[in-house]
Design a protein around this motif. Structure first.
Motif, PDB file in Angstrom:
ATOM      1  N   LYS A 111       1.240  -1.460  -0.050  1.00  0.00           N
ATOM      2  CA  LYS A 111      -0.160  -0.439   0.064  1.00  0.00           C
ATOM      3  C   LYS A 111       0.531   1.155   0.236  1.00  0.00           C
ATOM      4  O   LYS A 111       0.627   2.185  -0.696  1.00  0.00           O
ATOM      5  CB  LYS A 111      -0.939  -0.094   1.422  1.00  0.00           C
ATOM      6  CG  LYS A 111      -1.869   0.879   1.867  1.00  0.00           C
ATOM      7  CD  LYS A 111      -2.852   0.999   0.862  1.00  0.00           C
ATOM      8  CE  LYS A 111      -4.138   2.678   1.162  1.00  0.00           C
ATOM      9  NZ  LYS A 111      -3.469   3.907  -0.017  1.00  0.00           N
ATOM     10  N   ALA A 112       1.806   1.372   1.295  1.00  0.00           N
ATOM     11  CA  ALA A 112       2.808   2.168   1.225  1.00  0.00           C
ATOM     12  C   ALA A 112       3.639   2.669  -0.275  1.00  0.00           C
ATOM     13  O   ALA A 112       3.586   4.020  -0.910  1.00  0.00           O
ATOM     14  CB  ALA A 112       3.432   2.241   1.799  1.00  0.00           C
ATOM     15  N   HIS A 113       3.682   1.379  -0.791  1.00  0.00           N
ATOM     16  CA  HIS A 113       4.706   1.492  -1.990  1.00  0.00           C
ATOM     17  C   HIS A 113       3.971   2.421  -3.435  1.00  0.00           C
ATOM     18  O   HIS A 113       4.176   3.262  -3.848  1.00  0.00           O
ATOM     19  CB  HIS A 113       5.637   0.690  -2.625  1.00  0.00           C
ATOM     20  CG  HIS A 113       6.485   0.928  -1.386  1.00  0.00           C
ATOM     21  ND1 HIS A 113       6.762   0.099  -0.002  1.00  0.00           N
ATOM     22  CD2 HIS A 113       8.380   1.508  -1.783  1.00  0.00           C
ATOM     23  CE1 HIS A 113       8.076   0.223   0.407  1.00  0.00           C
ATOM     24  NE2 HIS A 113       8.800   0.891  -0.353  1.00  0.00           N
ATOM     25  N   GLU A 114       2.966   1.452  -3.275  1.00  0.00           N
ATOM     26  CA  GLU A 114       1.497   1.996  -4.548  1.00  0.00           C
ATOM     27  C   GLU A 114       1.531   3.362  -3.827  1.00  0.00           C
ATOM     28  O   GLU A 114       1.607   4.372  -5.790  1.00  0.00           O
ATOM     29  CB  GLU A 114       0.626   1.349  -4.023  1.00  0.00           C
ATOM     30  CG  GLU A 114       0.802  -0.112  -4.507  1.00  0.00           C
ATOM     31  CD  GLU A 114      -0.719  -1.032  -4.712  1.00  0.00           C
ATOM     32  OE1 GLU A 114      -1.149  -2.056  -5.337  1.00  0.00           O
ATOM     33  OE2 GLU A 114      -1.680  -0.452  -3.587  1.00  0.00           O
ATOM     34  N   MET A 119       1.877   8.851  -6.526  1.00  0.00           N
ATOM     35  CA  MET A 119       3.270  10.280  -5.873  1.00  0.00           C
ATOM     36  C   MET A 119       4.063  10.956  -7.173  1.00  0.00           C
ATOM     37  O   MET A 119       5.230  11.684  -7.347  1.00  0.00           O
ATOM     38  CB  MET A 119       3.102  10.658  -4.237  1.00  0.00           C
ATOM     39  CG  MET A 119       3.219  11.514  -4.390  1.00  0.00           C
ATOM     40  SD  MET A 119       4.191  11.974  -2.257  1.00  0.00           S
ATOM     41  CE  MET A 119       5.898  11.346  -2.007  1.00  0.00           C
ATOM     42  N   PHE A 120       5.331  10.042  -7.046  1.00  0.00           N
ATOM     43  CA  PHE A 120       6.587  10.280  -7.625  1.00  0.00           C
ATOM     44  C   PHE A 120       6.426  10.389  -8.788  1.00  0.00           C
ATOM     45  O   PHE A 120       7.005  11.250  -9.742  1.00  0.00           O
ATOM     46  CB  PHE A 120       7.586   9.361  -6.927  1.00  0.00           C
ATOM     47  CG  PHE A 120       8.753   9.671  -5.975  1.00  0.00           C
ATOM     48  CD1 PHE A 120       9.562  10.286  -5.868  1.00  0.00           C
ATOM     49  CD2 PHE A 120       8.043   9.874  -4.492  1.00  0.00           C
ATOM     50  CE1 PHE A 120      10.452  10.234  -4.724  1.00  0.00           C
ATOM     51  CE2 PHE A 120       8.702  10.132  -3.438  1.00  0.00           C
ATOM     52  CZ  PHE A 120       9.850   9.871  -3.680  1.00  0.00           C
ATOM     53  N   ARG A 121       5.219   9.167  -9.773  1.00  0.00           N
ATOM     54  CA  ARG A 121       5.159   9.634 -11.094  1.00  0.00           C
ATOM     55  C   ARG A 121       5.015  10.470 -11.145  1.00  0.00           C
ATOM     56  O   ARG A 121       5.048  11.222 -12.573  1.00  0.00           O
ATOM     57  CB  ARG A 121       4.918   8.376 -11.708  1.00  0.00           C
ATOM     58  CG  ARG A 121       4.744   8.029 -13.340  1.00  0.00           C
ATOM     59  CD  ARG A 121       3.603   6.939 -13.210  1.00  0.00           C
ATOM     60  NE  ARG A 121       4.786   5.656 -12.728  1.00  0.00           N
ATOM     61  CZ  ARG A 121       3.773   4.704 -12.335  1.00  0.00           C
ATOM     62  NH1 ARG A 121       2.444   4.944 -11.765  1.00  0.00           N
ATOM     63  NH2 ARG A 121       5.006   3.534 -11.778  1.00  0.00           N
ATOM     64  N   LYS A 122       3.737  11.341 -10.594  1.00  0.00           N
ATOM     65  CA  LYS A 122       3.261  11.946 -10.899  1.00  0.00           C
ATOM     66  C   LYS A 122       4.163  13.840 -10.907  1.00  0.00           C
ATOM     67  O   LYS A 122       3.982  13.807 -11.596  1.00  0.00           O
ATOM     68  CB  LYS A 122       1.719  12.965  -9.521  1.00  0.00           C
ATOM     69  CG  LYS A 122       1.193  13.949 -10.565  1.00  0.00           C
ATOM     70  CD  LYS A 122       0.449  14.172  -9.178  1.00  0.00           C
ATOM     71  CE  LYS A 122      -0.577  15.086  -9.406  1.00  0.00           C
ATOM     72  NZ  LYS A 122      -1.611  15.471  -8.189  1.00  0.00           N
ATOM     73  N   GLY A 126       5.314  16.031 -13.571  1.00  0.00           N
ATOM     74  CA  GLY A 126       4.495  17.013 -13.673  1.00  0.00           C
ATOM     75  C   GLY A 126       5.508  18.280 -12.812  1.00  0.00           C
ATOM     76  O   GLY A 126       4.370  19.492 -12.333  1.00  0.00           O
ATOM     77  N   ALA A 127       6.274  17.831 -12.348  1.00  0.00           N
ATOM     78  CA  ALA A 127       6.235  18.995 -10.942  1.00  0.00           C
ATOM     79  C   ALA A 127       7.702  20.318 -11.474  1.00  0.00           C
ATOM     80  O   ALA A 127       8.094  19.809 -12.685  1.00  0.00           O
ATOM     81  CB  ALA A 127       8.232  18.406 -10.148  1.00  0.00           C
ATOM     82  N   LYS A 128       7.273  21.229 -11.770  1.00  0.00           N
ATOM     83  CA  LYS A 128       7.561  23.247 -12.040  1.00  0.00           C
ATOM     84  C   LYS A 128       8.857  22.807 -11.838  1.00  0.00           C
ATOM     85  O   LYS A 128       9.636  23.110 -12.710  1.00  0.00           O
ATOM     86  CB  LYS A 128       6.569  23.717 -11.556  1.00  0.00           C
ATOM     87  CG  LYS A 128       5.017  23.635 -11.937  1.00  0.00           C
ATOM     88  CD  LYS A 128       4.648  23.266 -13.395  1.00  0.00           C
ATOM     89  CE  LYS A 128       3.033  23.294 -12.917  1.00  0.00           C
ATOM     90  NZ  LYS A 128       2.594  22.576 -13.838  1.00  0.00           N
ATOM     91  N   ALA A 137      12.286  11.754 -10.864  1.00  0.00           N
ATOM     92  CA  ALA A 137      12.712  10.677 -12.105  1.00  0.00           C
ATOM     93  C   ALA A 137      13.009   9.829 -12.025  1.00  0.00           C
ATOM     94  O   ALA A 137      13.787   8.403 -11.897  1.00  0.00           O
ATOM     95  CB  ALA A 137      12.621  11.413 -13.301  1.00  0.00           C
ATOM     96  N   LYS A 138      14.985  10.108 -11.261  1.00  0.00           N
ATOM     97  CA  LYS A 138      15.636   9.221 -10.562  1.00  0.00           C
ATOM     98  C   LYS A 138      15.474   8.260  -9.320  1.00  0.00           C
ATOM     99  O   LYS A 138      15.438   6.780  -9.285  1.00  0.00           O
ATOM    100  CB  LYS A 138      16.603  10.614  -9.775  1.00  0.00           C
ATOM    101  CG  LYS A 138      18.475   9.638  -9.424  1.00  0.00           C
ATOM    102  CD  LYS A 138      19.000  10.364  -8.659  1.00  0.00           C
ATOM    103  CE  LYS A 138      19.958  10.035  -7.892  1.00  0.00           C
ATOM    104  NZ  LYS A 138      20.039  10.427  -6.724  1.00  0.00           N
ATOM    105  N   THR A 139      14.124   8.638  -8.368  1.00  0.00           N
ATOM    106  CA  THR A 139      14.041   7.405  -7.543  1.00  0.00           C
ATOM    107  C   THR A 139      13.080   7.127  -8.180  1.00  0.00           C
ATOM    108  O   THR A 139      12.949   5.482  -7.158  1.00  0.00           O
ATOM    109  CB  THR A 139      13.401   9.112  -6.388  1.00  0.00           C
ATOM    110  OG1 THR A 139      14.496   9.755  -5.912  1.00  0.00           O
ATOM    111  CG2 THR A 139      12.924   7.797  -5.204  1.00  0.00           C
ATOM    112  N   LEU A 140      12.590   6.986  -8.944  1.00  0.00           N
ATOM    113  CA  LEU A 140      11.133   6.024  -9.126  1.00  0.00           C
ATOM    114  C   LEU A 140      10.868   4.827  -9.609  1.00  0.00           C
ATOM    115  O   LEU A 140      10.840   3.996  -8.604  1.00  0.00           O
ATOM    116  CB  LEU A 140      10.310   6.770 -10.217  1.00  0.00           C
ATOM    117  CG  LEU A 140       8.723   6.321 -11.010  1.00  0.00           C
ATOM    118  CD1 LEU A 140       8.053   6.405  -9.574  1.00  0.00           C
ATOM    119  CD2 LEU A 140       8.274   7.170 -12.034  1.00  0.00           C
ATOM    120  N   PRO A 141      12.780   4.810  -9.888  1.00  0.00           N
ATOM    121  CA  PRO A 141      12.585   2.752 -10.292  1.00  0.00           C
ATOM    122  C   PRO A 141      13.287   2.188  -9.199  1.00  0.00           C
ATOM    123  O   PRO A 141      12.369   1.584  -8.728  1.00  0.00           O
ATOM    124  CB  PRO A 141      13.669   3.625 -11.158  1.00  0.00           C
ATOM    125  CG  PRO A 141      13.749   4.453 -12.065  1.00  0.00           C
ATOM    126  CD  PRO A 141      13.036   5.796 -11.276  1.00  0.00           C
TER     127      PRO A 141
END
Length: 159
Positions: A111-114, A119-122, A126-128, A137-141
């Motif tokens: 649950k926490a990782h989903e 959140m990280f994908r978003k 889309g981060a400004k 992006a670096k942390t997502l994988p």
């Protein structure tokens, strides 16, 4: 007038959504580390202990990277999990044995990782702020790998 705007502190220029992302990421990271420590002390299952050790190691490193990024942006991050995350950990801490292991795998693993991957994908999309976007992006994988690992762990624990 534009001169004064450009001299504003970085935190003032940072859009609220990027600041919110950093704050939530910090709380999630602290929750992961605390839950991992709990799992390493409570679980008798070596797979759970190994998973928790990896979560503690990886999320501690990510928390440090996030803190460095936040500092460079003059953003003050939370230094602990949210009240809701703390209460979930407290409730989980009352469980023992296989019930604890399954709850840890379900809540702090899957649950926490989903939620965190979403959140990280978003933020990666889309981060400004370019640095926030790059951090996400670096942390997502690694977070996606954690999600897969948590699903595998949960499957190994049975019903």
């Amino acid at each position: 007038m534009a001169l004064f705007t450009s001299l504003a502190p970085a935190a003032d220029r940072m859009v609220r959504s990027d600041r919110n992302f950093m704050e939530q990421a910090a709380q999630n990271g602290h929750a992961e580390v605390e839950a991992a420590k709990l799992a390493q002390s409570k679980s008798a299952n070596q797979k759970v202990k190994d998973f928790a050790a990896r979560m503690e190691q990886d999320h501690t490193k990510t928390n440090e990277e996030l803190a460095t990024l936040a500092s460079s942006k003059n953003v003050k991050l939370p230094t602990e999990p949210s009240a809701v995350q703390k209460s979930k950990a407290k409730a989980m801490g009352t469980l023992d044995g296989e019930r604890f292991d399954r709850q840890y795998a379900d809540e702090m693993g899957i649950k926490a990782h989903e939620d965190t991957v979403k959140m990280f994908r978003k933020a990666a999309d889309g981060a400004k702020d370019a640095d926030v976007k790059a951090f996400a992006a670096k942390t997502l994988p690694a977070l996606e790998e954690h999600l897969k690992m948590s699903r595998d762990l949960r499957a190994s624990l049975g019903k």
